[in-house]
Design an enzyme around this catalytic site. Structure first.
Site, PDB file in Angstrom:
ATOM      1  N   GLY A   1      -3.603  -0.712  26.387  1.00 27.81           N
ATOM      2  CA  GLY A   1      -4.697  -0.880  25.434  1.00 27.81           C
ATOM      3  C   GLY A   1      -5.196  -2.304  25.360  1.00 27.81           C
ATOM      4  O   GLY A   1      -5.376  -2.857  24.274  1.00 27.81           O
TER       5      GLY A   1
ATOM      6  N   TYR B   1      -0.059   7.390  10.343  1.00 30.98           N
ATOM      7  CA  TYR B   1      -0.074   6.161  11.150  1.00 30.98           C
ATOM      8  C   TYR B   1       1.108   5.277  10.779  1.00 30.98           C
ATOM      9  O   TYR B   1       1.818   4.761  11.651  1.00 30.98           O
ATOM     10  CB  TYR B   1      -1.391   5.424  10.926  1.00 30.98           C
ATOM     11  CG  TYR B   1      -1.462   4.056  11.550  1.00 30.98           C
ATOM     12  CD1 TYR B   1      -1.681   3.904  12.916  1.00 30.98           C
ATOM     13  CD2 TYR B   1      -1.329   2.913  10.764  1.00 30.98           C
ATOM     14  CE1 TYR B   1      -1.757   2.637  13.492  1.00 30.98           C
ATOM     15  CE2 TYR B   1      -1.409   1.655  11.330  1.00 30.98           C
ATOM     16  CZ  TYR B   1      -1.610   1.520  12.695  1.00 30.98           C
ATOM     17  OH  TYR B   1      -1.677   0.271  13.251  1.00 30.98           O
ATOM     18  N   ALA B   2       1.338   5.110   9.486  1.00 28.93           N
ATOM     19  CA  ALA B   2       2.461   4.297   9.026  1.00 28.93           C
ATOM     20  C   ALA B   2       3.783   4.875   9.512  1.00 28.93           C
ATOM     21  O   ALA B   2       4.678   4.135   9.945  1.00 28.93           O
ATOM     22  CB  ALA B   2       2.448   4.206   7.501  1.00 28.93           C
TER      23      ALA B   2
END
Length: 255
Positions: free
Chosen positions: A14, A160-161
């Site tokens: 990424g 996400y966390a």
């Protein structure tokens, strides 16, 4: 002591923009050959590689979905062919919130996408480079997590966390598993980092300013702030550091 990665190959997943771009450029400045990885932003990935080449470094671009093991393996083989060897330094930077979704509205598809891009990518790219690192007698693995792993993240970011917290736990287990092979595994945990697509997409201006007002150092972070920690962990200066997480957040979260 100068940091010198001459002769080493670094893969930054990424790395077409934001923190990944900064890591790729800083590793190259220290002498590493850099594999720049992207999936959709390939024009930007080529620009990162060209910037490295203009500065006298060596870089190659690899388009690969790092949630797909077959594409990961093809990328690792391509790195051997184009950069002349196996990966010495792996920065698992790929990750994404995808979108803010309250748990009451969560779908299985959203769950899978979030966990795949944050945890699965880290685990399977790591798996793909381990044999090469072990054959060389060592390596550096740096996994990108987030302050959200500690505080649960903002609204609609619980998954996400959780994914980023899982990266920390995975890194600790892996660090013990590969320590005997001369491989260190550490995490970098960014706080509020500006000049990234993440906050440009998911953080309103009012929330951004409120967050900055609460940062003891009085400013938002820059991708280079994170890249500096990554370069340190990749270097011989951090040879006795493994299984740890460096917080890069200007003091907004202290452990």
């Amino acid at each position: 002591m100068a940091i010198d990665f001459t002769g080493r190959i670094a893969l930054v997943t990424g790395s077409s923009g934001g923190i990944g771009r900064a890591c790729a450029l800083m590793l190259a400045k220290a002498g590493a050959k850099v594999a720049v990885n992207g999936l959709t932003s390939m024009v930007q990935a080529e620009e990162v590689a060209e910037e490295i080449r203009r500065a006298g470094g060596e870089a190659a671009v690899f388009q690969a979905d790092v949630t797909k093991p077959d594409q990961i393996e093809a990328m690792i083989e391509g790195i051997r062919e184009r950069l002349g060897g196996s990966v010495d330094i792996l920065v698992n930077n790929a990750g994404h919130l995808i979108k803010r979704v309250p748990n009451a509205e969560m779908t299985e598809e959203h769950y899978t996408r979030v966990m795949d891009v944050n945890l699965k990518s880290t685990a399977f790219v790591t798996k793909a480079v381990l044999a090469g690192m072990k054959a060389k007698g060592g390596g550096r693995i740096i996994n990108m997590t987030s302050v959200a792993a500690h505080n649960g993240g903002g609204a609609g970011a619980a998954l996400y966390a959780a994914g980023k917290a899982a990266v920390i736990a995975y890194s600790k287990g892996l660090a013990k598993e590969v320590a005997g092979d001369g491989i260190t595994v550490n995490c970098v945990s960014p706080g509020f980092i500006g000049n990234t697509a993440f906050h440009s997409t998911f953080t309103p201006d009012a929330a951004r300013q409120a967050t900055i007002n609460g940062i003891p150092l009085g400013r938002e972070g820059h991708p280079d702030d994170v890249a500096g920690a990554v370069v340190y962990l990749a270097s011989d200066l951090a040879s006795y550091l493994t299984g740890e997480t460096i917080e890069v957040n200007g003091g907004m979260f202290m452990r």
